[in-house]
Design a protein around this motif. Structure first.
Motif: not given
Length: 337
Positions: A65, A93, A96, A100, A154, A168, A171, A173-174
């Motif tokens: 990422e 993103n 998002k 986290s 988050n 997170l 995955q 997501d962060s």
């Protein structure tokens, strides 16, 4: 239990026997860092054998990422650079959150690392109970950093366990999470590959520091089978014992002569730092650096700040008052520099 203040109540109640002979017979002072030696003593005698060192001041990141937004995490040394990466990720993103974060104690853990980043002298004052002014500039600066940090986290942080927050990152997501290196096990379970899927840097401002979370074993007073207890302590004190105990745990040996070839790629990074950093500091949140009367209340104070229930001024006042109100409990004088 954790080395340091967490064991004082047991020592003062006469529930522990000193194990100076274990330390002497195994020549532990030659291979255990000075700060960890201090954490293992009460009244000038040894009462604990440290079996490992977990590192507290670690930023975990999702490498793909970060690569996608052209950020090299190894170049991040300051909070300004850290937050710039957060802003870039969120811009690329929508929806998002860059960071986290989890439940209350993890927020206090985060604050501890931010404060350490203000300088080892500042951290030493804090754990010696000497930051007692609500207008202390370093304390206020740490809270300012925490404020900006929270703007990228988050929204459900208060309801997440620490490992759910780590997930997170796994995955995608962060991109960032501040947590001790017990988190490495979560990446291993997910079959993530270090330096491919994820990686680590020191918390900004702490590149020359190693945050200490130390698990230790003791010899209970009046134990039913003292020989077995002493044999166990001999095992956990040994190089072979510690190198068997730690590799899957995320931690490294408390000894500086550990065989890092037995460990994983994460340990190569943190093990190198363990033998080269200028400073080591005991964690307050994890029971070592400050009296329980202080550390047991810190999480609720920081949680009130992170959730918006308390202002910066009120939080600084609460932290300063925790130290001054419990001044008599500061029985250890730390010398970290």
């Amino acid at each position: 239990m954790h080395a340091g203040y967490e064991g004082i109540a047991y020592y003062e109640a006469g529930l522990l026997e000193n194990i100076n002979d274990i330390w002497a017979d195994n020549n532990l002072e030659a291979v255990i860092p000075d700060v960890v030696q201090s954490m293992s003593q009460f009244g000038g005698d040894y009462y604990m054998v440290p079996v490992n060192i977990h590192r507290s001041n670690v930023v975990w990141y999702n490498l793909p990422e970060l690569t996608a937004i052209a950020v090299d995490p190894k170049t991040i040394d300051t909070w300004t650079e850290f937050f710039a990466a957060c802003a870039a990720f969120e811009l690329a993103n929508p929806g998002k959150d860059a960071i986290s974060l989890g439940e209350s104690w993890t927020q206090a853990h985060l604050f501890e690392q931010i404060l350490a980043g203000q300088g080892i002298d500042v951290y030493e004052l804090w754990i010696n109970g000497d930051i007692t002014s609500a207008t202390d500039p370093d304390l206020l600066a740490a809270l300012d950093i925490l404020t900006e940090f929270m703007s990228y986290t988050n929204s459900d942080f208060n309801s997440l366990s620490w490992d759910a927050a780590t997930d997170l990152i796994i995955q995608g997501d962060s991109i960032f999470n501040v947590m001790g290196d017990w988190a490495n096990g979560e990446f291993l379970v997910a079959t993530s590959v270090y330096d491919t899927d994820y990686g680590t840097i020191a918390v900004p401002g702490t590149n020359d520091m190693y945050g200490l979370v130390v698990d230790a074993f003791q010899h209970p007073a009046g134990v039913a089978h003292p020989t077995n207890s002493e044999r166990w302590l001999e095992v956990v004190a040994s190089k072979a014992g510690q190198d068997a105990f730690n590799p899957l745990k995320g931690s490294i040996s408390a000894r500086n002569d550990s065989n890092l070839a037995l460990y994983g790629p994460y340990h190569a990074w943190t093990g190198a730092d363990f033998t080269s950093v200028m400073y080591m500091f005991p964690s307050v949140v994890h029971g070592s650096g400050a009296p329980q009367s202080f550390s047991s209340e810190l999480s609720s104070v920081i949680n009130a700040f992170t959730t918006g229930a308390a202002t910066k001024s009120a939080t600084a006042t609460a932290i300063a008052n925790l130290a001054s109100d419990n001044a008599a409990d500061y029985t250890t004088v730390w010398a970290l520099d």
